[in-house]
Design a protein around this motif. Structure first.
Motif, mmCIF file in Angstrom:
data_model
loop_
_atom_site.group_PDB
_atom_site.id
_atom_site.type_symbol
_atom_site.label_atom_id
_atom_site.label_comp_id
_atom_site.label_asym_id
_atom_site.label_seq_id
_atom_site.Cartn_x
_atom_site.Cartn_y
_atom_site.Cartn_z
ATOM 1 N N UNK A 218 -2.600 6.088 -2.045
ATOM 2 C CA UNK A 218 -2.328 6.448 -3.433
ATOM 3 C C UNK A 218 -2.492 5.246 -4.357
ATOM 4 N N UNK A 219 -1.958 4.086 -3.932
ATOM 5 C CA UNK A 219 -1.950 2.921 -4.814
ATOM 6 C C UNK A 219 -1.925 1.642 -3.977
ATOM 7 N N UNK A 220 -2.568 0.577 -4.506
ATOM 8 C CA UNK A 220 -2.554 -0.738 -3.865
ATOM 9 C C UNK A 220 -2.127 -1.764 -4.893
ATOM 10 N N UNK A 221 -1.124 -2.568 -4.510
ATOM 11 C CA UNK A 221 -0.666 -3.658 -5.359
ATOM 12 C C UNK A 221 -0.675 -4.934 -4.534
ATOM 13 N N UNK A 222 -0.921 -6.080 -5.189
ATOM 14 C CA UNK A 222 -0.921 -7.364 -4.489
ATOM 15 C C UNK A 222 -0.471 -8.437 -5.461
ATOM 16 N N UNK A 223 0.057 -9.526 -4.907
ATOM 17 C CA UNK A 223 0.510 -10.629 -5.742
ATOM 18 C C UNK A 223 0.959 -11.792 -4.896
ATOM 19 N N UNK A 224 1.760 -12.675 -5.511
ATOM 20 C CA UNK A 224 2.202 -13.912 -4.885
ATOM 21 C C UNK A 224 3.712 -13.969 -4.833
ATOM 22 N N UNK A 225 4.250 -14.453 -3.708
ATOM 23 C CA UNK A 225 5.688 -14.665 -3.576
ATOM 24 C C UNK A 225 6.044 -16.037 -4.104
ATOM 25 N N UNK B 114 0.861 -1.180 0.000
ATOM 26 C CA UNK B 114 0.000 0.000 0.000
ATOM 27 C C UNK B 114 0.899 1.232 0.000
ATOM 28 N N UNK B 115 0.761 2.055 -1.027
ATOM 29 C CA UNK B 115 1.528 3.283 -1.149
ATOM 30 C C UNK B 115 0.675 4.437 -0.643
ATOM 31 N N UNK B 116 1.222 5.160 0.326
ATOM 32 C CA UNK B 116 0.493 6.266 0.945
ATOM 33 C C UNK B 116 0.722 7.575 0.178
ATOM 34 N N UNK B 117 -0.247 8.470 0.257
ATOM 35 C CA UNK B 117 -0.196 9.751 -0.450
ATOM 36 C C UNK B 117 0.895 10.652 0.117
ATOM 37 N N UNK B 118 0.939 10.796 1.428
ATOM 38 C CA UNK B 118 1.853 11.741 2.064
ATOM 39 C C UNK B 118 3.244 11.155 2.256
ATOM 40 N N UNK B 119 4.274 11.980 2.094
ATOM 41 C CA UNK B 119 5.662 11.515 2.206
ATOM 42 C C UNK B 119 5.987 11.054 3.619
#
Length: 118
Positions: free
Chosen positions: A111-118, A78-83
């Protein structure tokens, strides 16, 4: 295709145009040889594991379903908006045939959500 590499004359073809067997099959609605070959090359055991992501207010979320036939580890980033708001990464172990809900919180918004598999 006929011997000698000649095409098949299509019924009702304008100007006596010749068609290859694949083109004639495509016009007739039959799958072409290349489509059949591509279908045969697909692995019948291809995993159907997937993750769906979404943003819910200050939360980034993912639901990951595992149909790979073995236990896998799913991840969310999860990428957050604020630095000043640190990004979040979580993992979960997902058994075959089940799913997991992963989430991460950002105080200033996602800001953005990414998900996947290891």
């Amino acid at each position: 295709m006929h011997a000698g590499g000649k095409g098949v004359r299509a019924a009702g073809a304008v100007g006596g145009a010749l068609l290859t067997a694949a083109a004639a099959a495509a016009i007739a609605g039959a799958p072409s040889a290349s489509a059949q070959e591509a279908q045969a090359q697909r692995s019948p055991a291809a995993p159907l594991s997937y993750c769906t992501t979404w943003i819910d207010g200050e939360w980034g979320k993912a639901r990951c379903y595992n149909d790979a036939g073995f236990t896998r580890t799913a991840w969310i980033q999860v990428t957050c908006v604020d630095w000043w708001d640190p990004d979040v990464r979580n993992t979960a172990t997902v058994q075959h045939g089940s799913d997991a809900l992963l989430s991460g919180h950002c105080w200033g918004g996602v800001e953005k959500v990414e998900a996947g598999w290891e």
